[in-house]
Design a protein around this motif. Sequence first.
Motif, PDB file in Angstrom:
ATOM      1  N   TYR A  64      36.871  47.511  39.382  1.00 22.67           N
ATOM      2  CA  TYR A  64      37.788  47.646  40.511  1.00 22.67           C
ATOM      3  C   TYR A  64      39.243  47.353  40.152  1.00 22.67           C
ATOM      4  O   TYR A  64      40.147  47.749  40.852  1.00 22.67           O
ATOM      5  CB  TYR A  64      37.348  46.702  41.648  1.00 22.67           C
ATOM      6  N   CYS A  65      39.459  46.628  39.049  1.00 23.43           N
ATOM      7  CA  CYS A  65      40.767  45.995  38.839  1.00 23.43           C
ATOM      8  C   CYS A  65      41.642  46.737  37.841  1.00 23.43           C
ATOM      9  O   CYS A  65      41.200  47.066  36.735  1.00 23.43           O
ATOM     10  CB  CYS A  65      40.549  44.559  38.371  1.00 23.43           C
ATOM     11  N   SER A 103      46.144  34.912  36.402  1.00 25.98           N
ATOM     12  CA  SER A 103      46.227  35.869  35.287  1.00 25.98           C
ATOM     13  C   SER A 103      44.946  36.681  35.204  1.00 25.98           C
ATOM     14  O   SER A 103      43.968  36.386  35.886  1.00 25.98           O
ATOM     15  CB  SER A 103      46.402  35.107  33.963  1.00 25.98           C
ATOM     16  N   GLY A 104      44.964  37.678  34.330  1.00 29.37           N
ATOM     17  CA  GLY A 104      43.715  38.329  33.933  1.00 29.37           C
ATOM     18  C   GLY A 104      42.895  37.326  33.146  1.00 29.37           C
ATOM     19  O   GLY A 104      43.356  36.212  32.876  1.00 29.37           O
ATOM     20  N   GLU A 105      41.685  37.722  32.767  1.00 28.84           N
ATOM     21  CA  GLU A 105      40.885  36.794  31.969  1.00 28.84           C
ATOM     22  C   GLU A 105      41.350  36.947  30.520  1.00 28.84           C
ATOM     23  O   GLU A 105      40.861  37.785  29.778  1.00 28.84           O
ATOM     24  CB  GLU A 105      39.402  37.117  32.131  1.00 28.84           C
ATOM     25  N   SER A 132      44.001  30.122  38.694  1.00 31.02           N
ATOM     26  CA  SER A 132      43.195  31.298  39.018  1.00 31.02           C
ATOM     27  C   SER A 132      43.186  32.184  37.778  1.00 31.02           C
ATOM     28  O   SER A 132      43.864  33.203  37.704  1.00 31.02           O
ATOM     29  CB  SER A 132      43.799  32.021  40.230  1.00 31.02           C
ATOM     30  N   ARG A 155      37.314  34.215  43.200  1.00 31.18           N
ATOM     31  CA  ARG A 155      36.540  34.942  44.213  1.00 31.18           C
ATOM     32  C   ARG A 155      35.186  35.327  43.634  1.00 31.18           C
ATOM     33  O   ARG A 155      35.125  35.756  42.482  1.00 31.18           O
ATOM     34  CB  ARG A 155      37.290  36.196  44.635  1.00 31.18           C
ATOM     35  N   MET A 197      36.226  40.915  48.272  1.00 30.80           N
ATOM     36  CA  MET A 197      36.914  42.132  48.677  1.00 30.80           C
ATOM     37  C   MET A 197      36.066  42.792  49.766  1.00 30.80           C
ATOM     38  O   MET A 197      34.834  42.742  49.718  1.00 30.80           O
ATOM     39  CB  MET A 197      37.044  43.089  47.487  1.00 30.80           C
ATOM     40  N   PRO A 227      41.176  43.837  51.631  1.00 30.20           N
ATOM     41  CA  PRO A 227      40.485  45.115  51.460  1.00 30.20           C
ATOM     42  C   PRO A 227      40.409  45.478  49.985  1.00 30.20           C
ATOM     43  O   PRO A 227      41.327  45.176  49.221  1.00 30.20           O
ATOM     44  CB  PRO A 227      41.404  46.093  52.195  1.00 30.20           C
ATOM     45  N   TRP A 228      39.327  46.133  49.586  1.00 28.94           N
ATOM     46  CA  TRP A 228      39.311  46.782  48.275  1.00 28.94           C
ATOM     47  C   TRP A 228      40.279  47.954  48.359  1.00 28.94           C
ATOM     48  O   TRP A 228      40.294  48.690  49.361  1.00 28.94           O
ATOM     49  CB  TRP A 228      37.900  47.290  47.933  1.00 28.94           C
ATOM     50  N   TYR A 313      51.802  43.537  37.205  1.00 30.10           N
ATOM     51  CA  TYR A 313      50.589  42.833  37.650  1.00 30.10           C
ATOM     52  C   TYR A 313      49.921  43.706  38.703  1.00 30.10           C
ATOM     53  O   TYR A 313      49.783  43.354  39.869  1.00 30.10           O
ATOM     54  CB  TYR A 313      50.932  41.440  38.197  1.00 30.10           C
TER      55      TYR A 313
HETATM   56  N1  SAH Z   1      41.308  37.385  36.678  1.00 25.96           N
HETATM   57  C1  SAH Z   1      41.291  36.543  37.850  1.00 25.96           C
HETATM   58  C2  SAH Z   1      42.347  36.964  38.864  1.00 25.96           C
HETATM   59  C3  SAH Z   1      42.123  38.371  39.383  1.00 25.96           C
HETATM   60  S1  SAH Z   1      43.257  38.996  40.560  1.00 25.96           S
HETATM   61  C4  SAH Z   1      39.918  36.581  38.454  1.00 25.96           C
HETATM   62  O1  SAH Z   1      39.154  37.505  38.147  1.00 25.96           O
HETATM   63  O2  SAH Z   1      39.603  35.683  39.231  1.00 25.96           O
HETATM   64  C5  SAH Z   1      42.701  38.224  42.036  1.00 25.96           C
HETATM   65  C6  SAH Z   1      41.814  39.031  42.952  1.00 25.96           C
HETATM   66  O3  SAH Z   1      42.345  40.323  43.194  1.00 25.96           O
HETATM   67  C7  SAH Z   1      40.428  39.335  42.454  1.00 25.96           C
HETATM   68  O4  SAH Z   1      39.586  38.218  42.554  1.00 25.96           O
HETATM   69  C8  SAH Z   1      39.999  40.489  43.349  1.00 25.96           C
HETATM   70  O5  SAH Z   1      39.301  40.025  44.497  1.00 25.96           O
HETATM   71  C9  SAH Z   1      41.333  41.094  43.775  1.00 25.96           C
HETATM   72  N2  SAH Z   1      41.401  42.508  43.327  1.00 25.96           N
HETATM   73  C10 SAH Z   1      41.301  42.983  42.074  1.00 25.96           C
HETATM   74  N3  SAH Z   1      41.322  44.339  42.074  1.00 25.96           N
HETATM   75  C11 SAH Z   1      41.436  44.719  43.372  1.00 25.96           C
HETATM   76  C12 SAH Z   1      41.480  45.987  44.039  1.00 25.96           C
HETATM   77  N4  SAH Z   1      41.430  47.144  43.383  1.00 25.96           N
HETATM   78  N5  SAH Z   1      41.596  45.981  45.396  1.00 25.96           N
HETATM   79  C13 SAH Z   1      41.671  44.830  46.082  1.00 25.96           C
HETATM   80  N6  SAH Z   1      41.610  43.613  45.509  1.00 25.96           N
HETATM   81  C14 SAH Z   1      41.491  43.552  44.171  1.00 25.96           C
END
Ligand code: SAH
Length: 362
Positions: A64-65, A103-105, A132, A155, A197, A227-228, A313
């Motif tokens: 998703y990210c 941050s990202g992982e 986070s 999350r 999400m 929302p996603w 970001y």
């Molecule tokens: N790497 C960290 C931070 C991620 S960003 C982690 O994984 O915890 C924080 C949040 O953004 C994620 O936990 C996710 O719920 C949300 N996120 C990521 N991609 C998304 C998308 N396409 N739409 C909506 N929320 C998203």
Amino acid sequence: MNPVQALERQARPEIEAWLKETRPEALAELYAAADQTRRAEVGDEVHLRGLIEISNRCDRQCLYCGLRAGNDTLTRYTMTRGEILACARQAQAYGYGTVVLQSGEDAGLDTDLISELIQTIKRETALAVTLSLGERAISELERWKAAGADRYLLRFETSNLELYAAIHPGPTSHQHPRVQHLRRLRELGYELGSGVMVGIPGQTYADLVNDLLLFKELELDMIGLGPWIAHAQTPLGRFPERFLVEPEEQVPASEDMVYKLIALTRLACPGSNIPATTALATINARDGRELGLQRGANIVMPIMTPVQYRRLYEIYPDKACADESSEDCRRCLTGRILRLGRTLGSGRGDSRRSITTKRLAC
Ligand code: SAH
């Protein structure tokens, strides 16, 4: 059945019916109940958490990210120690109660550097520090707690283990990896933030009911719901149809669904902190945050990331506030809060559970 009764009795079909509710009068009732509970339980203060997006590098492949390792169209950055500290000092100067380092992982983020940053922020400011940084090793989480970190935000995205495993590739497990991680974080003494999400392709109403019940079971201090949002450089964004379930079961990634979930979460977890998220502001820039705050939320997270990194970001496209400065975000968000007749939070904005726990420990 009214929503409070449905949640107390864990009456899944009734909770599901509330999530599917569309009648304006019934929804007005739900939102009024959530707003009343918010006022009675956590008051009119809206706490501000300054969000510093310290690195967009990521080793994971979450479907998703936009930060996923496989997205090679993204320019990667890591903020310097000096840049991060400057943001934290600015957050203190603005009167925010908390900074969130997100941050990202990113395995490249050095354990000792993060420890030292936490110590310096705690020494120089009165800020609560939230991390986070994804699923880091337990030994690192211990070190960071010892360095003074207060909270961790992770999350669980969805309580449905099968769906989670599909959208978040990793070692196979019979238990939800992030739920396990959250339990460890609690044992280490962190205040816990989590969330999901809403409208992930493949997410059913029954899943969302389970998410709600899990928020309660985990006694979360903060619960983030957004929302996603489809990102074109991700598999979920490109091929949602491969994941979608039957239309009557599939949760839509709609604004209304997020409000319903915020309201039900407030009623299920009355003393928790609930943010009106940036993702919500992204799908409704005009008044998404305000409506979130009027339907159960009590937190906002102004972005503090330096302007040159903000666009990078890009967890999802067209993110709200991506072209603004920290000062713009402060002015815009405080204005929105005050216009609602709410007040700016003072102090760290700890959750009621954590305040009670600390008092008992004394
Ligand atoms: N790497 C960290 C931070 C991620 S960003 C982690 O994984 O915890 C924080 C949040 O953004 C994620 O936990 C996710 O719920 C949300 N996120 C990521 N991609 C998304 C998308 N396409 N739409 C909506 N929320 C998203």
